[in-house]
Design an enzyme around this catalytic site. Structure first.
Site, PDB file in Angstrom:
ATOM      1  N   GLU A  47       1.024  -0.789  -0.516  1.00  0.00           N
ATOM      2  CA  GLU A  47      -0.283   0.370  -0.252  1.00  0.00           C
ATOM      3  C   GLU A  47       1.088   0.934   0.123  1.00  0.00           C
ATOM      4  O   GLU A  47       1.904   0.533   0.682  1.00  0.00           O
ATOM      5  CB  GLU A  47      -0.947  -0.351   1.280  1.00  0.00           C
ATOM      6  N   ASN A 110      -6.838   6.337  -1.340  1.00  0.00           N
ATOM      7  CA  ASN A 110      -5.931   5.255  -1.654  1.00  0.00           C
ATOM      8  C   ASN A 110      -6.104   4.122  -2.086  1.00  0.00           C
ATOM      9  O   ASN A 110      -7.384   3.586  -2.198  1.00  0.00           O
ATOM     10  CB  ASN A 110      -5.787   4.646   0.499  1.00  0.00           C
ATOM     11  N   LYS A 127      -9.185   2.842  -1.119  1.00  0.00           N
ATOM     12  CA  LYS A 127     -10.005   1.876  -0.202  1.00  0.00           C
ATOM     13  C   LYS A 127     -11.051   1.560   0.859  1.00  0.00           C
ATOM     14  O   LYS A 127     -11.043   3.284   0.415  1.00  0.00           O
ATOM     15  CB  LYS A 127      -8.661   2.464   0.274  1.00  0.00           C
ATOM     16  N   GLU A 146      -6.059   8.897   8.366  1.00  0.00           N
ATOM     17  CA  GLU A 146      -6.424   8.137   6.620  1.00  0.00           C
ATOM     18  C   GLU A 146      -7.827   8.292   6.922  1.00  0.00           C
ATOM     19  O   GLU A 146      -8.053   9.377   5.097  1.00  0.00           O
ATOM     20  CB  GLU A 146      -6.508   6.440   6.544  1.00  0.00           C
ATOM     21  N   CYS A 172      -4.760  -3.408   3.144  1.00  0.00           N
ATOM     22  CA  CYS A 172      -4.498  -2.684   4.558  1.00  0.00           C
ATOM     23  C   CYS A 172      -5.539  -3.777   5.346  1.00  0.00           C
ATOM     24  O   CYS A 172      -6.284  -4.180   5.538  1.00  0.00           O
ATOM     25  CB  CYS A 172      -3.738  -1.516   4.813  1.00  0.00           C
ATOM     26  N   ASN A 197       0.740  -1.300   5.580  1.00  0.00           N
ATOM     27  CA  ASN A 197       0.912  -0.591   6.236  1.00  0.00           C
ATOM     28  C   ASN A 197       1.021  -0.306   7.403  1.00  0.00           C
ATOM     29  O   ASN A 197      -0.494   0.535   7.930  1.00  0.00           O
ATOM     30  CB  ASN A 197       1.497   2.020   5.654  1.00  0.00           C
TER      31      ASN A 197
HETATM   32  N1  ING Z   1      -3.202   0.349   8.555  1.00  0.00           N
HETATM   33  C1  ING Z   1      -3.634  -0.358   9.622  1.00  0.00           C
HETATM   34  C2  ING Z   1      -4.404  -1.746   9.236  1.00  0.00           C
HETATM   35  O1  ING Z   1      -5.126  -1.974   9.645  1.00  0.00           O
HETATM   36  C3  ING Z   1      -4.202  -0.272  12.193  1.00  0.00           C
HETATM   37  C4  ING Z   1      -4.294   0.211  10.690  1.00  0.00           C
HETATM   38  C5  ING Z   1      -3.241   0.132  12.484  1.00  0.00           C
HETATM   39  C6  ING Z   1      -4.916  -1.508  12.536  1.00  0.00           C
HETATM   40  C7  ING Z   1      -2.416  -1.030  14.177  1.00  0.00           C
HETATM   41  C8  ING Z   1      -4.476  -1.698  13.566  1.00  0.00           C
HETATM   42  C9  ING Z   1      -3.267  -1.669  14.492  1.00  0.00           C
HETATM   43  O2  ING Z   1      -3.452  -3.018   8.835  1.00  0.00           O
HETATM   44  C10 ING Z   1      -3.614   0.698   7.584  1.00  0.00           C
HETATM   45  N2  ING Z   1      -3.120   1.392   6.945  1.00  0.00           N
HETATM   46  O3  ING Z   1      -4.525   0.228   7.566  1.00  0.00           O
END
Ligand code: ING
Length: 311
Positions: A47, A110, A127, A146, A172, A197
């Site tokens: 991503e 995204n 996304k 985001e 993601c 990410n």
């Molecule tokens: N990142 C994360 C994901 O769902 C996140 C958001 C961060 C979830 C930390 C849980 C813990 O993997 C993105 N970019 O969606």
């Protein structure tokens, strides 16, 4: 009969905020060439693979945010990736921040695309599940904005015929929601590609931090099995601008088993020969949707957003 697609999971290590598009593109091309040397038909990148994960910061002005977006794909700085891929005859999935004028206004998404072996974009996805928050929350060690910088995707989850199979995408946080895969499963998807990410630390729930790698594979493995599809999940990993991102990029079979996984948090390619005909064993038996699903009992899944306690 076996329809084999040799797929490369091209994990990226950190991308510094100062890193230019040409510098990043040369890392992507190196991974593409590695994939080609191992016979890959297709390489999956993470991503937002062209820049650092900028939603970790609050920016006062839109101009500052816009530096991370692409207004054309390919553009002058990304064309070398498409050109090299076409020369090598390798397709790819890549995630990036998309700025576009649509319905007479600026839209920002995204986004991810699937590019075939001729360098042609054959599918685009924006996304849908945007995690995090929309306003600056200074209490956090880092932001996850985001919901501020992107709009919710408006293209659904398309499944297209490419690489001799039925190919789908997500991005993601989407991978944590079973609805994502089921919408593609109901279109017969045989391989879901996704980039992520994922910070090790989640400020609202630090008690989850020790479970990040486990949850990462749990959701993709269960989805692969429950929809009889391959799942390729590829990380932007490592300590990026002071923020630790998980690695754990994987290629998962319709059995739910991990067949290849990265073991570093840097630029790393792993690959596997993926037999798309393995999907049938699940789609025609245990997860024969037409025979076994009972959608007349699932209405709440579509009609209700949040849980309602009535007991
Ligand atoms: N990142 C994360 C994901 O769902 C996140 C958001 C961060 C979830 C930390 C849980 C813990 O993997 C993105 N970019 O969606």
């Amino acid at each position: 009969m076996s329809r084999i697609v040799t797929v490369g999971a091209a994990q990226l290590g950190p991308i510094a905020r100062s890193e230019t598009r040409p510098q990043v593109v040369s890392r992507l091309v190196a991974l593409l060439e590695q994939g080609k040397s191992h016979g890959c038909d297709l390489v999956v990148f993470p991503e937002l693979a062209l820049t650092t994960f900028f939603p970790r910061w609050f920016f006062e002005t839109q101009d500052e945010v816009d530096q991370f977006f692409e207004r054309e794909m390919p553009g002058p700085e990304t064309a070398p990736l498409f050109d090299r891929a076409r020369e090598l005859g390798v397709g790819f999935y890549i995630g990036y921040a998309e700025a576009v004028i649509e319905e007479g206004r600026e839209r920002r998404f995204n986004t991810s695309i699937i590019v075939d072996k001729d360098g042609k974009i054959v599918s685009k996805y924006r996304k849908i599940h945007l995690p995090g928050h929309a306003e600056h929350e200074p209490w956090r060690a880092f932001q996850h904005l985001e919901k501020r910088y992107f709009e919710t995707g408006n293209l659904g989850w398309p499944v297209v015929r490419a690489f001799d199979g039925l190919m789908g995408m997500c991005i993601c946080n989407d991978r944590r929601w079973p609805e994502t895969y089921r919408v593609m499963g109901l279109q017969g998807v045989e391989m879901v590609m996704l980039g992520y990410n994922t910070p090790v630390h989640n400020p609202p729930a630090p008690e989850h931090d020790r479970l990040g790698d486990f949850h990462n594979h749990l959701v993709m493995q269960s989805a692969a099995y429950q929809n009889g599809t391959w799942v390729v999940g590829v990380a932007k990993a490592g300590k990026e601008e002071g923020c630790d991102l998980i690695g754990g990029s994987v290629i998962i079979a319709p059995t739910g088993e991990i067949v290849a996984r990265c073991v570093t948090t840097g630029d790393e390619l792993v690959f596997a020969r993926c037999d798309l005909d393995l999907c049938a064993s699940f789609k025609n038996t245990i997860f024969n949707f037409a025979m076994h699903r009972e959608p007349q009992h699932y209405k709440m899944i579509v009609e209700r957003k949040g849980a309602v306690i009535s007991a």
